[in-house]
Design a protein around this motif. Structure first.
Motif, PDB file in Angstrom:
ATOM      1  N   ARG A  29       4.154  23.709  18.542  1.00 15.47           N
ATOM      2  CA  ARG A  29       3.048  22.750  18.420  1.00 15.47           C
ATOM      3  C   ARG A  29       2.407  22.830  17.052  1.00 15.47           C
ATOM      4  NH1 ARG A  29       0.916  20.860  23.248  1.00 15.47           N
ATOM      5  NH2 ARG A  29      -0.450  19.652  21.878  1.00 15.47           N
ATOM      6  N   ARG A  30       2.370  24.052  16.487  1.00  5.93           N
ATOM      7  CA  ARG A  30       1.790  24.210  15.149  1.00  5.93           C
ATOM      8  C   ARG A  30       2.635  23.483  14.090  1.00  5.93           C
ATOM      9  NH1 ARG A  30       0.862  29.241  15.562  1.00  5.93           N
ATOM     10  NH2 ARG A  30       2.647  30.083  14.431  1.00  5.93           N
ATOM     11  N   GLN A  31       3.973  23.577  14.228  1.00  6.51           N
ATOM     12  CA  GLN A  31       4.840  22.873  13.272  1.00  6.51           C
ATOM     13  C   GLN A  31       4.704  21.362  13.426  1.00  6.51           C
ATOM     14  OE1 GLN A  31       5.941  24.956  11.062  1.00  6.51           O
ATOM     15  NE2 GLN A  31       5.139  26.517  12.447  1.00  6.51           N
ATOM     16  N   ALA A  32       4.569  20.889  14.665  1.00  6.19           N
ATOM     17  CA  ALA A  32       4.392  19.459  14.896  1.00  6.19           C
ATOM     18  C   ALA A  32       3.090  18.965  14.260  1.00  6.19           C
ATOM     19  CB  ALA A  32       4.397  19.175  16.396  1.00  6.19           C
ATOM     20  N   ARG A  33       2.052  19.803  14.333  1.00  5.75           N
ATOM     21  CA  ARG A  33       0.765  19.419  13.726  1.00  5.75           C
ATOM     22  C   ARG A  33       0.887  19.363  12.209  1.00  5.75           C
ATOM     23  NH1 ARG A  33      -3.564  22.786  12.855  1.00  5.75           N
ATOM     24  NH2 ARG A  33      -2.589  24.397  14.134  1.00  5.75           N
ATOM     25  N   HIS A  34       1.642  20.312  11.629  1.00  7.53           N
ATOM     26  CA  HIS A  34       1.853  20.288  10.182  1.00  7.53           C
ATOM     27  C   HIS A  34       2.659  19.047   9.767  1.00  7.53           C
ATOM     28  CE1 HIS A  34       0.569  24.525  10.336  1.00  7.53           C
ATOM     29  NE2 HIS A  34       0.337  24.389   9.041  1.00  7.53           N
ATOM     30  N   LEU A  35       3.631  18.670  10.604  1.00  8.70           N
ATOM     31  CA  LEU A  35       4.428  17.483  10.287  1.00  8.70           C
ATOM     32  C   LEU A  35       3.571  16.227  10.318  1.00  8.70           C
ATOM     33  CD1 LEU A  35       7.147  16.189   9.700  1.00  8.70           C
ATOM     34  CD2 LEU A  35       7.580  16.111  12.176  1.00  8.70           C
ATOM     35  N   ARG A  36       2.672  16.130  11.306  1.00  6.86           N
ATOM     36  CA  ARG A  36       1.772  14.968  11.372  1.00  6.86           C
ATOM     37  C   ARG A  36       0.857  14.941  10.156  1.00  6.86           C
ATOM     38  NH1 ARG A  36       1.314  16.597  16.813  1.00  6.86           N
ATOM     39  NH2 ARG A  36      -0.725  17.538  16.383  1.00  6.86           N
ATOM     40  N   LEU A  37       0.397  16.126   9.741  1.00  9.58           N
ATOM     41  CA  LEU A  37      -0.487  16.194   8.581  1.00  9.58           C
ATOM     42  C   LEU A  37       0.260  15.756   7.312  1.00  9.58           C
ATOM     43  CD1 LEU A  37      -3.270  17.015   7.532  1.00  9.58           C
ATOM     44  CD2 LEU A  37      -2.393  19.349   7.233  1.00  9.58           C
ATOM     45  N   TRP A  38       1.540  16.200   7.181  1.00 12.10           N
ATOM     46  CA  TRP A  38       2.312  15.822   6.001  1.00 12.10           C
ATOM     47  C   TRP A  38       2.557  14.314   5.968  1.00 12.10           C
ATOM     48  CZ3 TRP A  38       7.033  13.573   4.871  1.00 12.10           C
ATOM     49  CH2 TRP A  38       7.444  13.697   3.540  1.00 12.10           C
ATOM     50  N   ARG A  39       2.753  13.710   7.130  1.00 13.65           N
ATOM     51  CA  ARG A  39       2.931  12.248   7.180  1.00 13.65           C
ATOM     52  C   ARG A  39       1.676  11.550   6.695  1.00 13.65           C
ATOM     53  NH1 ARG A  39       4.788  11.142  13.163  1.00 13.65           N
ATOM     54  NH2 ARG A  39       4.220   9.032  12.533  1.00 13.65           N
ATOM     55  N   ARG A  40       0.508  12.119   6.975  1.00 10.56           N
ATOM     56  CA  ARG A  40      -0.735  11.526   6.455  1.00 10.56           C
ATOM     57  C   ARG A  40      -0.817  11.681   4.940  1.00 10.56           C
ATOM     58  NH1 ARG A  40      -5.790  12.257  10.644  1.00 10.56           N
ATOM     59  NH2 ARG A  40      -4.726  11.409  12.468  1.00 10.56           N
ATOM     60  N   PHE A  41      -0.364  12.849   4.429  1.00  6.42           N
ATOM     61  CA  PHE A  41      -0.326  13.031   2.972  1.00  6.42           C
ATOM     62  C   PHE A  41       0.545  11.946   2.333  1.00  6.42           C
ATOM     63  CE2 PHE A  41      -0.830  17.906   3.522  1.00  6.42           C
ATOM     64  CZ  PHE A  41      -2.183  17.734   3.790  1.00  6.42           C
ATOM     65  N   LEU A  42       1.701  11.685   2.945  1.00 10.65           N
ATOM     66  CA  LEU A  42       2.628  10.688   2.411  1.00 10.65           C
ATOM     67  C   LEU A  42       2.007   9.289   2.471  1.00 10.65           C
ATOM     68  CD1 LEU A  42       5.430  10.017   1.311  1.00 10.65           C
ATOM     69  CD2 LEU A  42       6.244   9.848   3.677  1.00 10.65           C
ATOM     70  N   SER A  43       1.339   8.987   3.578  1.00 14.15           N
ATOM     71  CA  SER A  43       0.700   7.669   3.698  1.00 14.15           C
ATOM     72  C   SER A  43      -0.362   7.484   2.628  1.00 14.15           C
ATOM     73  CB  SER A  43       0.073   7.510   5.091  1.00 14.15           C
ATOM     74  OG  SER A  43       1.055   7.633   6.100  1.00 14.15           O
ATOM     75  N   GLN A  44      -1.161   8.534   2.397  1.00 17.23           N
ATOM     76  CA  GLN A  44      -2.191   8.455   1.358  1.00 17.23           C
ATOM     77  C   GLN A  44      -1.564   8.260  -0.025  1.00 17.23           C
ATOM     78  OE1 GLN A  44      -4.445  12.055   1.743  1.00 17.23           O
ATOM     79  NE2 GLN A  44      -5.551  11.365   3.569  1.00 17.23           N
ATOM     80  N   ALA A  45      -0.429   8.951  -0.265  1.00 20.32           N
ATOM     81  CA  ALA A  45       0.229   8.839  -1.570  1.00 20.32           C
ATOM     82  C   ALA A  45       0.753   7.425  -1.797  1.00 20.32           C
ATOM     83  CB  ALA A  45       1.365   9.851  -1.656  1.00 20.32           C
ATOM     84  N   ILE A  46       1.303   6.819  -0.738  1.00 19.55           N
ATOM     85  CA  ILE A  46       1.827   5.454  -0.871  1.00 19.55           C
ATOM     86  C   ILE A  46       0.691   4.468  -1.141  1.00 19.55           C
ATOM     87  CG2 ILE A  46       2.979   3.597   0.381  1.00 19.55           C
ATOM     88  CD1 ILE A  46       4.608   5.742   1.834  1.00 19.55           C
ATOM     89  N   VAL A  47      -0.413   4.632  -0.403  1.00 14.64           N
ATOM     90  CA  VAL A  47      -1.567   3.753  -0.625  1.00 14.64           C
ATOM     91  C   VAL A  47      -2.102   3.927  -2.044  1.00 14.64           C
ATOM     92  CG1 VAL A  47      -3.956   3.303   0.054  1.00 14.64           C
ATOM     93  CG2 VAL A  47      -2.204   3.687   1.806  1.00 14.64           C
ATOM     94  N   ARG A  48      -2.179   5.185  -2.486  1.00  9.14           N
ATOM     95  CA  ARG A  48      -2.668   5.459  -3.842  1.00  9.14           C
ATOM     96  C   ARG A  48      -1.760   4.832  -4.899  1.00  9.14           C
ATOM     97  NH1 ARG A  48      -3.291  10.438  -2.974  1.00  9.14           N
ATOM     98  NH2 ARG A  48      -1.306  11.168  -3.778  1.00  9.14           N
ATOM     99  N   GLU A  49      -0.457   4.869  -4.647  1.00 12.22           N
ATOM    100  CA  GLU A  49       0.492   4.321  -5.625  1.00 12.22           C
ATOM    101  C   GLU A  49       0.406   2.798  -5.695  1.00 12.22           C
ATOM    102  OE1 GLU A  49       2.558   5.530  -8.640  1.00 12.22           O
ATOM    103  OE2 GLU A  49       2.079   6.957  -7.053  1.00 12.22           O
ATOM    104  N   THR A  50       0.123   2.168  -4.550  1.00 14.73           N
ATOM    105  CA  THR A  50      -0.004   0.707  -4.575  1.00 14.73           C
ATOM    106  C   THR A  50      -1.227   0.262  -5.357  1.00 14.73           C
ATOM    107  OG1 THR A  50      -1.215   0.756  -2.471  1.00 14.73           O
ATOM    108  CG2 THR A  50       1.181   0.437  -2.369  1.00 14.73           C
ATOM    109  N   HIS A  51      -2.227   1.150  -5.486  1.00 15.59           N
ATOM    110  CA  HIS A  51      -3.413   0.809  -6.271  1.00 15.59           C
ATOM    111  C   HIS A  51      -3.200   1.009  -7.765  1.00 15.59           C
ATOM    112  CE1 HIS A  51      -6.309   1.392  -2.606  1.00 15.59           C
ATOM    113  NE2 HIS A  51      -5.499   0.381  -2.485  1.00 15.59           N
TER     114      HIS A  51
END
Length: 292
Positions: A29-51
């Motif tokens: 469950r801890r690894q799954a939580r880290h994976l969800r967190l990393w997906r949020r990092f990636l989403s933020q990076a994509i949004v930041r790049e579009t700006h």
């Protein structure tokens, strides 16, 4: 016995004062939580790049120019011969393509974080990370993502396919699997060595000169291992294992590698990951907060 927490109905608004379920401490469950967190990092990076689209275009253009400059010595070298120590020009182009893919992945997902390591440790930003309910090593190694560098991964794939087509080679599925495993090992190994160099900031504070040394050594991966003397080949295989990031995957695609280097690469990767993890824990024990 733990009292179950009542969940709010869809019409209720949850606040920070409301009781929450405890964080699951099991490994999976801890690894799954880290994976969800990393997906949020990636989403933020994509949004930041579009700006900041100009940043994406500039990074892509610089990557293409650097790739072109890296090809100049190879084109000059093979202007006088068709074969150099068993490597044709097309095979070397395949090797450079693999190297470009691996270094592009590192530049996108690892470099933006390790370049901040000195700041994290010497200016007290690590203190804030240590109180978060997440692995501090995971957070400091993978928090920031430079999406624009993925353009270099794409250009590397194009060069890799061009080299294979020009070689007249069609890898079979087993050779592709060998190349993928070796390239993955090379990526993790180079990231591990870079982490080990950066984590030395716990003891020597500034690691920027070490980062420049890493970049210079990594450039050797643009050339086949047989181009170097025996002592250098040994160094580039076992001490600074850039061979797993370029030469060995390229050889696998051309059918020149058995399973022994693959097994050796996986074993070496496991050892390096364990050593880097132990170094991080040792560094945390010696860390003195910079903000207190």
């Amino acid at each position: 016995m733990t009292t179950p927490v009542s969940k709010p109905t869809p019409t209720q608004v949850r606040t920070y004062a409301d009781p929450r379920d405890p964080i699951d401490r099991t490994w999976l469950r801890r690894q799954a939580r880290h994976l969800r967190l990393w997906r949020r990092f990636l989403s933020q990076a994509i949004v930041r790049e579009t700006h900041y689209r100009a940043h994406f275009v500039t990074t892509l253009a610089v990557g293409v120019v650097q790739l072109g400059l890296a090809l100049v010595p190879i084109l000059l070298l093979y202007g006088y011969t068709d074969d150099l120590r068993g490597w044709s020009q097309a095979q070397v182009l395949t090797l450079v393509g693999v190297y470009q893919v691996v270094t592009g992945v590192l530049a996108a997902f690892v470099a933006p974080n390790l370049n901040r390591m000195t700041t994290y440790i010497t200016e007290g930003e690590l203190d804030v990370v240590l109180v978060r309910p997440v692995s501090s090593q995971f957070y400091l190694t993978l928090r920031w993502i430079n999406v624009a560098e993925l353009g270099n991964v794409a250009s590397g794939l194009v060069l890799l396919v061009f080299g294979l087509v020009r070689s007249g080679v069609t890898p079979n599925p087993l050779e592709i699997v060998q190349a993928l495993v070796l390239a993955a090992c090379g990526t993790v190994l180079l990231a591990g060595v870079w982490c080990a160099m950066s984590f030395s900031a716990f003891w020597i504070q500034s690691v920027n000169p070490i980062g420049m040394l890493y970049t210079s050594l990594a450039e050797s991966g643009r050339y086949p291992l047989v181009f170097f003397p025996f002592a250098v080949r040994t160094f580039l295989t076992f001490v600074f294992p850039v061979a797993f990031a370029s030469t060995l995957p390229a050889q696998a695609l051309h059918g020149g590698v058995g399973w022994l280097p693959v097994v050796g690469g996986v074993a070496l990767t496991a050892v390096v990951v364990a050593l880097v993890r132990a170094q991080w824990r040792r560094g945390l024990r010696s860390y003195a907060s910079a903000s207190s």
